[in-house]
Structure formats: structure tokens, C-alpha cells
Scaffold this active site. Structure first.
Site, PDB file in Angstrom:
ATOM      1  N   ASP A 175       0.776  -1.211   0.173  1.00 53.27           N
ATOM      2  CA  ASP A 175       0.075  -0.147  -0.155  1.00 53.27           C
ATOM      3  C   ASP A 175       0.954   1.246   0.128  1.00 53.27           C
ATOM      4  O   ASP A 175       0.793   2.091   0.678  1.00 53.27           O
ATOM      5  CB  ASP A 175      -1.077   0.130   1.265  1.00 53.27           C
ATOM      6  CG  ASP A 175      -1.720  -1.392   1.512  1.00 53.27           C
ATOM      7  OD1 ASP A 175      -2.030  -1.898   0.524  1.00 53.27           O
ATOM      8  OD2 ASP A 175      -1.761  -1.523   2.696  1.00 53.27           O
ATOM      9  N   GLU A 194     -11.348  -0.468  -3.687  1.00 51.11           N
ATOM     10  CA  GLU A 194     -10.587  -0.130  -2.622  1.00 51.11           C
ATOM     11  C   GLU A 194      -9.266   0.870  -3.157  1.00 51.11           C
ATOM     12  O   GLU A 194      -9.103   0.705  -4.395  1.00 51.11           O
ATOM     13  CB  GLU A 194     -10.015  -1.213  -1.645  1.00 51.11           C
ATOM     14  CG  GLU A 194      -9.063  -2.076  -2.117  1.00 51.11           C
ATOM     15  CD  GLU A 194      -8.605  -3.342  -1.332  1.00 51.11           C
ATOM     16  OE1 GLU A 194      -9.439  -3.556  -0.352  1.00 51.11           O
ATOM     17  OE2 GLU A 194      -7.744  -3.890  -1.485  1.00 51.11           O
TER      18      GLU A 194
END
Length: 316
Positions: free
Chosen positions: A15, A195
Site C-alpha cells: 500500500d 478499494e
């Protein structure tokens, strides 16, 4: 033309988020394999981030509503201060289910966010009490916007994408607006997921990249875009690409690219795509605890219509 294969910039950091600030530094944060803290580093170049010393800006408490699984931090400079937005789950004794994340913010007023004190600002409340994560912010025409992923019990799947204006850098204003839900075949492999949104402004448009499907080799990225003069809170302003724009490269063994951010090269104009991916698919045990999602960076290119061309995750 000779193809240049990409190697990871930083290993075992998922991420990834890289931000180029006006002070000339690049700032980096990401999910660490232990999911127990928010780690920051900075350097004067993107390459320099690989060997830059790290600072633990915030460490989770032992118990409480935000004491487990610290996910997907992002560092932003909003309204004169530094903020990290992140998701965290409650300790097991509070709730039985593992994935009960909510979103939180911390603030630092020091010019250098690797120094000074971080203040816990609390939960970023969307008005919907459900699983949520992957918040990002961006400013457009003087307005600060919040963009994130959240579960809606009335919609099949794990998470959808929402947008709202912000009243302060840690409070949203008004009702969340649904922008995208998992609906295409490539978005629902393993899990029904939208997401990891990230925002890019270029060529008269606002682009939102996002990630979908399970976080294995099926993980892939999609794209939303709107005219920069459109009402960004009107779902009709947004066009959603039907096909993924970035996905596994089986030829060169780069799997499940996604949860990206955008930054700029040292020239200040060339857009760089920052993302994580794995270099193998044979995951032993729970994929959640597999540490080998690595940070990659490559140049983003553009077609004649002004649309981004992501290419392959293995090729520079």
C-alpha cells in the site's frame, strides 16, 4: 525497443504512498508487515527512499478500538499541517470479527513530519458505521475532498468507493456519495472489492485509480475519470472503465499489482506510478500475513486522447 524490467524499490512495503512536498523532499509511508505502526521516511529523490532511515511516527496501543491491523497509511499536507490517514481494527476482546476497521487521522504541525509530535485526531466518521479503509484526500478548486472504501450492507461485496467534501482535515461534510462498486468480472475474483483509490489531475480531467478483487494474483487496477469542471459529488460526472488498466504480468512474474499512489519525478512534471506487487503466487499460510508485497515505481505514459497508459507492472 528494448524492454527494461522493473525491480522493487522497497521490499516488504505494501500500500505504498509517495508524496513530493514543496520542501523538495519525497516522503514515503506504507503498510509494514507487522501492521503495528506508521512508519515514515524521506529523501531528496525517489531512489533515495530505498535506503533512507525510517521513523516510527505512531505505534498502535495494546488494546482498544484502533489497536490491531494498522493498514494503508497516507501522508498528506492539508491546511498547513501534516496528516496521516489510516485504518485500524479493534482489539479482539471488543469485537469477535477480525475485519472491523474504521478510519483515523493523526496530525503534526512541524515542518518536517519526521520530527515533532503527532496528535491523535480520532476517527474520521463517515456517518456509516461499517468496515472502511484506504482513505486519501485531494484539493480541487479550493475544496478539500475525502475519498475512501467502505462496506454497505445493502450492496453485495466487501467495499465500494465513496467521496465527500471535508469540513476540516479530519471531518467530512455532508453525506458520502457512492462512486463505484464491484460489478465487472475482473472486480469480483475472490472478493468483491473496490478499494485503494488514488487521485491524479491531468489533461483537463480528474482521474481516480482503484484496486479490485482478492489481494493475490487476481488483484488489478481500474479507472474512473471526470471533467475537471464537473461536479465531483455527482456520480453522473464520472466514467468508469469497463476493463482493468493494470494487472498481473505472468510473462515476467509480477503478480497482483495495485493499491497505488501517484507522485512526480525530479523534473516536477513526469507522473510516476507507485504500487505494490508480489513476485510469486505460492503463498504459504494466511495471505494477510505474507510480507512479500513490494513497492514498485514506474513512469506513467499518456495516449493521444490524454488518457493514462499504465502498461505492464514489470516494464519501466
Amino acid at each position: 525497443m528494448t524492454e527494461t524490467l522493473i525491480t522493487p524499490l522497497i521490499e516488504q512495503r505494501a500500500d505504498p504512498y509517495i508524496y513530493k512536498h514543496t520542501d523538495g523532499y519525497y516522503y514515503f509511508t506504507a503498510s509494514v508487515p507487522q501492521y503495528d505502526r506508521i512508519e515514515l521516511r524521506r529523501a531528496t529523490s525517489i531512489e533515495g527512499l530505498a535506503t533512507a532511515p525510517t521513523v516510527d511516527a505512531w505505534t498502535k496501543p495494546d488494546t482498544g478500538p484502533y489497536s490491531e491491523l494498522i493498514w494503508a497509511p497516507e501522508l498528506h499536507f492539508n491546511m498547513g499541517a501534516w496528516y496521516v490517514y489510516f485504518a485500524a481494527a479493534p482489539s479482539r476482546e471488543i469485537k469477535d470479527k477480525l475485519f472491523q476497521h474504521r478510519m483515523y487521522a493523526i496530525r503534526n504541525t512541524n515542518p518536517n513530519p519526521l520530527e515533532g509530535e503527532w496528535e491523535f485526531m480520532g476517527q474520521v466518521d463517515t456517518g456509516i458505521d461499517s468496515f472502511c479503509l484506504d482513505a486519501t484526500t485531494f484539493t480541487h478548486k479550493g475544496e478539500l475532498y475525502y475519498l475512501w472504501a467502505q462496506k454497505d450492507q445493502a450492496i453485495e461485496g466487501n467495499s465500494n468507493l465513496y467521496i465527500a467534501k471535508m469540513k476540516t482535515p479530519w471531518q467530512i461534510e455532508g453525506r458520502p456519495v457512492l462512486l463505484s462498486k464491484p460489478e465487472f468480472d475482473w472486480e469480483i475474483r475472490g472478493f468483491r472489492v473496490n478499494e485503494g483509490p488514488s487521485v491524479l489531475r491531468r489533461n483537463g480531467r480528474i482521474f481516480i485509480s482503484y484496486s479490485a478483487s482478492a489481494t493475490d494474483e487476481n488483484y488489478a487496477m481500474g479507472l474512473l475519470y471526470a471533467n475537471e469542471d464537473a461536479d465531483l459529488l455527482d456520480p453522473a460526472s464520472w466514467t468508469k472503465a469497463r476493463e482493468p488498466v493494470f494487472q498481473t504480468c505472468y510473462e515476467h512474474g509480477i503478480y497482483g499489482p495495485g493499491h497505488n499512489s501517484f507522485t512526480y519525478a525530479e523534473d516536477g512534471d513526469t507522473v510516476m506510478l507507485v504500487y505494490h506487487a508480489r513476485t510469486y503466487t505460492e503463498i504459504v499460510g494466511d495471505p494477510l500475513w505474507n510480507p512479500d508485497r513490494h513497492t514498485f515505481v514506474k513512469r506513467l505514459r499518456w495516449d493521444e486522447a490524454g488518457m493514462p497508459v499504465f502498461g505492464r507492472p514489470s516494464i519501466a
